[in-house]
Design a protein around this motif. Structure first.
Motif, PDB file in Angstrom:
ATOM      1  N   GLN A 309       0.828  -1.205   0.000  1.00  0.00           N
ATOM      2  CA  GLN A 309       0.000   0.000   0.000  1.00  0.00           C
ATOM      3  C   GLN A 309       0.857   1.247   0.000  1.00  0.00           C
ATOM      4  OE1 GLN A 309      -3.692   0.243   0.125  1.00  0.00           O
ATOM      5  NE2 GLN A 309      -2.921   2.193  -0.646  1.00  0.00           N
ATOM      6  N   LYS A 336     -10.264  -7.697  -4.987  1.00  0.00           N
ATOM      7  CA  LYS A 336     -10.508  -6.606  -4.030  1.00  0.00           C
ATOM      8  C   LYS A 336      -9.196  -5.926  -3.641  1.00  0.00           C
ATOM      9  CE  LYS A 336     -14.731  -8.508  -1.958  1.00  0.00           C
ATOM     10  NZ  LYS A 336     -15.325  -9.125  -0.737  1.00  0.00           N
ATOM     11  N   LYS A 340      -8.322  -2.039  -4.216  1.00  0.00           N
ATOM     12  CA  LYS A 340      -8.112  -1.239  -3.018  1.00  0.00           C
ATOM     13  C   LYS A 340      -6.749  -0.568  -3.012  1.00  0.00           C
ATOM     14  CE  LYS A 340      -7.967  -1.577   2.038  1.00  0.00           C
ATOM     15  NZ  LYS A 340      -8.075  -2.491   3.216  1.00  0.00           N
TER      16      LYS A 340
END
Length: 402
Positions: A309, A336, A340
């Motif tokens: 991330q 997902k 995301k």
């Protein structure tokens, strides 16, 4: 891929030297500039004059025969070559190069050249299978030398088996195939993470996971074989790289892996986060071994930084790929994660499936790109899976540049 190349052909002393004549002729016809270097024993099978006529270049046989006083011949030839080809390569010349011996013109050039080196062995079937020869070839492969395996058939010694020099057309085809593959990611820089991390509890205990790093290592070697400059950041594993061109950086903890990945992120074109990084670590690390006591022992855990991330948040022009190791609804969870984190692609695998997951030599994966185009890769070895993944990445990068 061969035309207009400077090709240095090394001919060592085996009966298969006669095939090197046809090889020289064919390479020249394809537009390559060929210069031949012969060992003393090679000259007992074929005359240097033959190669001179076929290549239309001088033939080199003596380290101390300096044809141009302004140049050191063996260094000049080593620098001149775009490609160096040993055909036939005897057990003797393979052993010399693998052990750093330079006692004639050819072996001296081989230690000095920075060109790509292709080796086409030719010898008796039992010599080829000897542990010393196998060890020497494995060593050379780890240094980036490329082998063109001998064929099976009738040998000059009367045996039938593996050891016959491949035909000139097959040697050239193998070189061209490798040249094409090596050009796929030429000029690109690839950053890959692999393996587990370890999070310390006390001096004798730690938390980790089942990752062995095999998939990440396979990806690093696949990218390097396609011509990329590869940096591999690995957690604690027992693996070694067979490709010495890959730069390896060893780390232990999730924090160390985070810092190294961020340090190198900006300068890379492709970033693949294949490591199984700890999501949690002990909030308190004990300086002394924790002793047994009555009752339960609770370890309070804190979140580690999400490396993928945090990289996605810094992404500029990098092609960023994540991995998702799941045990239920793997594709749903993987897609997902792709959305995301804003990834360019994700590789999803069900680690509970037969033949897949941590520690296995094989894998089964689903590759999904940012457009949610899915590629199912059925059970295969991890090196084969890595090749497929790198091919998908290359395709999607090209599509993104259109």
């Amino acid at each position: 891929m061969i035309g207009n190349k400077h090709i240095l052909l090394g001919v060592s002393g085996g009966i298969a030297a006669y095939k090197a004549c046809a090889l020289t002729s064919r390479l020249t016809q394809l537009g390559a500039d060929v210069k031949v270097v012969m060992t003393d024993n090679a000259q007992k099978f074929v005359s240097p004059l033959t190669f001179q006529a076929l290549s239309r270049n001088p033939v080199y046989t003596d380290t101390f025969d300096e044809k141009d006083p302004a140049k050191i011949a063996h260094i000049d030839l080593a620098d001149w070559a775009d490609i160096t080809l040993l055909a036939p390569a005897t057990a003797n010349i393979i052993g010399k190069v693998a052990n750093g011996i330079a006692d004639d013109m050819l072996s001296t050039i081989l230690l000095a050249t920075q060109s790509q080196v292709y080796i086409a062995p030719a010898m008796n079937v039992h010599m080829y299978a000897h542990p010393a020869v196998m060890k020497n070839m494995k060593q050379l492969e780890s240094w980036g030398y490329h082998f063109i395996e001998p064929g099976d058939g009738y040998l000059a010694c009367g045996y039938v088996g593996k050891g016959r020099l491949e035909e000139p057309e097959s040697i050239i085809a193998a070189m061209e195939d490798h040249q094409k593959r090596h050009a796929l990611l030429a000029g690109k820089k690839v950053l890959i993470s692999a393996g587990p991390t370890k999070e310390t509890i006390d001096p004798v205990r730690f938390f980790t996971n089942r990752s062995t790093g095999k998939m990440g290592f396979a990806l690093a070697e696949a990218a390097s074989s396609m011509g990329a400059e590869v940096t591999l950041v690995t957690g604690p594993v027992s693996l070694s790289l067979s490709d010495s061109k890959v730069k390896r950086i060893d780390v232990v903890t999730a924090r160390e892996m985070h810092d190294v990945m961020h340090e190198h992120f900006a300068s890379n074109d492709i970033v693949i986060k294949a490591a199984a990084v700890a999501d949690y670590r002990p909030k308190r690390v004990h300086s002394e071994k924790m002793k047994k006591h009555d009752g339960d022992w609770y370890v309070e855990m804190e979140r580690t930084t999400d490396i993928l991330q945090s990289l996605a948040e810094r992404k500029t022009n990098q092609f960023l790929v994540g991995f998702a190791a799941e045990t239920e609804n793997p594709v749903d969870y993987g897609v997902k994660k792709l959305k995301k984190k804003g990834l360019d692609a994700i590789v999803i695998n069900n680690v509970a499936a037969d033949g897949a997951g941590f520690g296995s030599d094989t894998n089964v994966v689903t590759y999904v790109n940012r457009d949610e185009k899915m590629e199912e890769v059925s059970l295969a070895s991890k090196p084969d899976i890595a090749d497929r993944i790198m091919t998908f990445i290359l395709r999607d990068m090209k599509d993104g540049e259109k």
